[in-house]
Design a protein around this motif. Sequence first.
Motif, PDB file in Angstrom:
ATOM      1  N   ASN A  11      38.496  25.743  43.090  1.00 40.33           N
ATOM      2  CA  ASN A  11      39.435  26.113  43.984  1.00 40.33           C
ATOM      3  C   ASN A  11      40.664  26.793  43.419  1.00 40.33           C
ATOM      4  OD1 ASN A  11      40.395  23.570  42.980  1.00 40.33           O
ATOM      5  ND2 ASN A  11      41.098  22.959  45.083  1.00 40.33           N
ATOM      6  N   PHE A  12      41.015  26.654  42.466  1.00 38.82           N
ATOM      7  CA  PHE A  12      42.137  27.387  41.676  1.00 38.82           C
ATOM      8  C   PHE A  12      41.871  27.954  40.494  1.00 38.82           C
ATOM      9  CE2 PHE A  12      44.260  25.039  44.995  1.00 38.82           C
ATOM     10  CZ  PHE A  12      45.457  25.906  45.634  1.00 38.82           C
ATOM     11  N   PRO A  13      40.960  28.936  40.311  1.00 35.98           N
ATOM     12  CA  PRO A  13      40.593  29.334  39.017  1.00 35.98           C
ATOM     13  C   PRO A  13      41.394  29.474  37.870  1.00 35.98           C
ATOM     14  CG  PRO A  13      39.530  30.615  40.984  1.00 35.98           C
ATOM     15  CD  PRO A  13      40.720  30.039  41.530  1.00 35.98           C
ATOM     16  N   ALA A  14      42.458  30.016  38.482  1.00 39.19           N
ATOM     17  CA  ALA A  14      43.670  30.301  37.026  1.00 39.19           C
ATOM     18  C   ALA A  14      44.600  28.990  37.240  1.00 39.19           C
ATOM     19  CB  ALA A  14      44.633  31.189  37.672  1.00 39.19           C
ATOM     20  N   ALA A  15      45.188  28.464  38.183  1.00 43.28           N
ATOM     21  CA  ALA A  15      46.172  27.614  38.047  1.00 43.28           C
ATOM     22  C   ALA A  15      45.800  26.273  37.690  1.00 43.28           C
ATOM     23  CB  ALA A  15      46.770  27.495  39.546  1.00 43.28           C
ATOM     24  N   MET A  16      44.396  25.689  37.874  1.00 41.02           N
ATOM     25  CA  MET A  16      43.896  24.507  37.522  1.00 41.02           C
ATOM     26  C   MET A  16      43.847  24.450  35.938  1.00 41.02           C
ATOM     27  SD  MET A  16      44.122  22.609  39.896  1.00 41.02           S
ATOM     28  CE  MET A  16      45.285  23.481  40.472  1.00 41.02           C
ATOM     29  N   ALA A  68      55.720  34.139  26.140  1.00 37.94           N
ATOM     30  CA  ALA A  68      55.356  35.589  26.256  1.00 37.94           C
ATOM     31  C   ALA A  68      53.673  35.407  27.028  1.00 37.94           C
ATOM     32  CB  ALA A  68      54.709  35.896  24.764  1.00 37.94           C
ATOM     33  N   CYS A  69      52.985  34.076  27.129  1.00 35.68           N
ATOM     34  CA  CYS A  69      52.041  34.015  27.924  1.00 35.68           C
ATOM     35  C   CYS A  69      52.465  34.276  29.614  1.00 35.68           C
ATOM     36  CB  CYS A  69      51.271  32.368  27.846  1.00 35.68           C
ATOM     37  SG  CYS A  69      50.693  32.290  26.187  1.00 35.68           S
ATOM     38  N   ASP A 117      52.756  40.117  34.134  1.00 38.33           N
ATOM     39  CA  ASP A 117      52.408  41.703  33.882  1.00 38.33           C
ATOM     40  C   ASP A 117      51.206  42.035  34.592  1.00 38.33           C
ATOM     41  OD1 ASP A 117      54.898  41.838  33.039  1.00 38.33           O
ATOM     42  OD2 ASP A 117      54.139  42.258  30.882  1.00 38.33           O
ATOM     43  N   HIS A 118      50.079  41.119  34.646  1.00 36.66           N
ATOM     44  CA  HIS A 118      48.601  41.321  34.988  1.00 36.66           C
ATOM     45  C   HIS A 118      48.328  40.554  36.183  1.00 36.66           C
ATOM     46  CE1 HIS A 118      48.789  42.411  30.878  1.00 36.66           C
ATOM     47  NE2 HIS A 118      47.890  43.544  31.165  1.00 36.66           N
ATOM     48  N   ALA A 119      49.405  40.399  36.997  1.00 39.58           N
ATOM     49  CA  ALA A 119      49.164  39.369  38.268  1.00 39.58           C
ATOM     50  C   ALA A 119      48.219  40.240  39.249  1.00 39.58           C
ATOM     51  CB  ALA A 119      50.574  39.345  38.824  1.00 39.58           C
ATOM     52  N   ASP A 120      48.518  41.605  39.508  1.00 33.88           N
ATOM     53  CA  ASP A 120      47.731  42.094  40.489  1.00 33.88           C
ATOM     54  C   ASP A 120      46.155  42.008  40.193  1.00 33.88           C
ATOM     55  OD1 ASP A 120      49.838  42.516  42.027  1.00 33.88           O
ATOM     56  OD2 ASP A 120      50.068  44.797  41.618  1.00 33.88           O
ATOM     57  N   GLU A 121      45.818  42.443  38.834  1.00 31.59           N
ATOM     58  CA  GLU A 121      44.595  42.466  38.356  1.00 31.59           C
ATOM     59  C   GLU A 121      43.862  40.889  38.532  1.00 31.59           C
ATOM     60  OE1 GLU A 121      44.345  43.152  33.993  1.00 31.59           O
ATOM     61  OE2 GLU A 121      42.529  41.956  34.074  1.00 31.59           O
ATOM     62  N   LEU A 122      44.622  39.896  37.963  1.00 32.99           N
ATOM     63  CA  LEU A 122      44.043  38.594  38.108  1.00 32.99           C
ATOM     64  C   LEU A 122      43.809  38.187  39.476  1.00 32.99           C
ATOM     65  CD1 LEU A 122      46.323  36.624  35.523  1.00 32.99           C
ATOM     66  CD2 LEU A 122      43.777  37.025  35.566  1.00 32.99           C
ATOM     67  N   ALA A 131      38.914  32.488  34.233  1.00 34.86           N
ATOM     68  CA  ALA A 131      39.139  31.472  33.249  1.00 34.86           C
ATOM     69  C   ALA A 131      39.108  32.328  31.856  1.00 34.86           C
ATOM     70  CB  ALA A 131      38.181  30.501  32.902  1.00 34.86           C
ATOM     71  N   LEU A 132      38.096  33.351  31.859  1.00 31.82           N
ATOM     72  CA  LEU A 132      37.983  34.174  30.587  1.00 31.82           C
ATOM     73  C   LEU A 132      39.191  35.131  30.546  1.00 31.82           C
ATOM     74  CD1 LEU A 132      34.154  34.386  30.684  1.00 31.82           C
ATOM     75  CD2 LEU A 132      35.467  33.148  29.050  1.00 31.82           C
ATOM     76  N   ARG A 133      39.582  35.662  31.461  1.00 32.34           N
ATOM     77  CA  ARG A 133      40.339  36.829  31.475  1.00 32.34           C
ATOM     78  C   ARG A 133      41.806  36.358  31.248  1.00 32.34           C
ATOM     79  NH1 ARG A 133      42.746  41.151  29.699  1.00 32.34           N
ATOM     80  NH2 ARG A 133      43.674  42.413  31.050  1.00 32.34           N
ATOM     81  N   VAL A 134      42.038  34.956  31.903  1.00 31.55           N
ATOM     82  CA  VAL A 134      43.388  34.193  31.531  1.00 31.55           C
ATOM     83  C   VAL A 134      43.432  33.842  30.143  1.00 31.55           C
ATOM     84  CG1 VAL A 134      44.412  32.231  31.615  1.00 31.55           C
ATOM     85  CG2 VAL A 134      43.688  33.135  33.736  1.00 31.55           C
TER      86      VAL A 134
END
Length: 473
Positions: free
Chosen positions: A147-152, A68-69, A75-80, A179-182
């Motif tokens: 350098n990768f705010p989401a993926a790292m 689900a994550c 589902d929120h890819a564009d916003e992220l 990080a906070l939004r993820v």
Amino acid sequence: MLTKLLIGGEWRAGSSAMPVLDPATGETIAEVAAGTPADALEACDAAAEAQKSWAATAPRVRAEVLRACWQNLVDHADELAELITREHGKPLADAKGEVAYAAEFFRWNSEEAVRLHGSISTAPGGANKIIVQHPPVGVVLVVTPWNFPAAMITRKVAPALAAGNAVVIKPAEDTPLTALRVAELLQQAGVPDGVINVVPTADAASWFEAAVDHHAVRMVSFTGSTETGRKLLRRSADRVLKVGMELGGNAPFIVFDDADIDAAVEGAMVAKMRHSAQTCTAANRFFVQARVADEFTTKLSAAMAAIKVGNGFAEGVDCGPMINAAAVSKIDGLVQAATAGGATSALGGSAVDGPGFFYQPTVLADVTAGSAITGTEIFGPVAPVISFTDTDDMIANANDTEMGLAAYVYTSDIGRGLAVSERLESGMVGLNRGAMSDPAAPFGGMKQSGLGREGASEGIYEFCETQYIAADW
Ligand code: ADP
């Protein structure tokens, strides 16, 4: 935009705030709560409490939450992606690529959560059975770069959660918004309160100094510079913590004279320039066989000259800003020292006037192996080209670094490519490929580029203990 701390499932205001800048303009885009050492300790308490029940859930339950994550991030890819470009500056297309990669760690690890296999065997003496299983380590401190705010973050958090751990995340100062939004999206997808905590801070050293001594913390998972990694390792040693370390790189990009030069240039552009040339796997030194060195340099310069530098939101931009002013002056220092030392500038060679923190795509020819620019992680759009004649000497030069994260080899002789790949002291090799990151493959470095691997089937075991039961019945 979320700007509060996430502790135990609650969004809390901080006692002070720190600014987040848009590196394309230098302007402040948000004020984020700056966590204190006390906040870090509270987050560790919350994680310790939540981890027990999370570890006790059925693997299938954890797998479904992770799935689900993945879905919620997609589902929120564009916003992220917009948030990543806003605070990091990378072109929107790269940011979208990052979100897809980041989300995939949840899908991959949802599949691994139900395949965390141990073993059973008969002791050689025949007296008992040897049962081996893999419980979670407990609470994990997750310290990540900008350098990768989401993926790292997801590359660590997904396997950690799959194995039944809880995490306390300290995102980089420059990129806390993603990080906070993820974390909020993961919360919405069903991650229980306290299993993920996010405490940004303006004082990383004090934060870590406090958290590392929390009794429930059992592991430090870090991505960043080798210099900081060493500090965290030393400190983790005091408590004999498990560690995962993804540290700096100094990737050689090797082109043999039988290679398809156009393909090599295309791969070089990916290996050098994606994510605005600020990746730890970035090609840092181009070793090109003498017969094709001029052709490669000319074609690479043409491709680099076609790069459009600018705001990551602008149409057609391929390279965004560097993360801050200090990064630009470090890159420029390396380039000026290289040209003063005899390198010739085939393209670019200077910073771009502000506002924002930009550097011109640069190609340096006639660079000598062993100079400062070949011994330093450039982290910017600069390609130093070193011509070689002798393969053994070239490999010795390619290995003449304490780093060993990524390497690239281009040749049409696949036997030669594999033989050379095996001789490179590198955790990852791209053979006729300019990109290698994949959640299904083990990411990580040899030598001072790190300890442990992220992704693949081994990734989840990094976040586990091994328990053996000698059983008789
Ligand atoms: P970079 O050069 O990529 O910024 P750093 O290694 O300095 O690499 O930073 C990576 C992460 O490590 C960031 O989250 C940063 O805040 C954190 N960090 C830096 N110094 C320390 C420290 N002394 N203790 C704990 N974390 C630190």
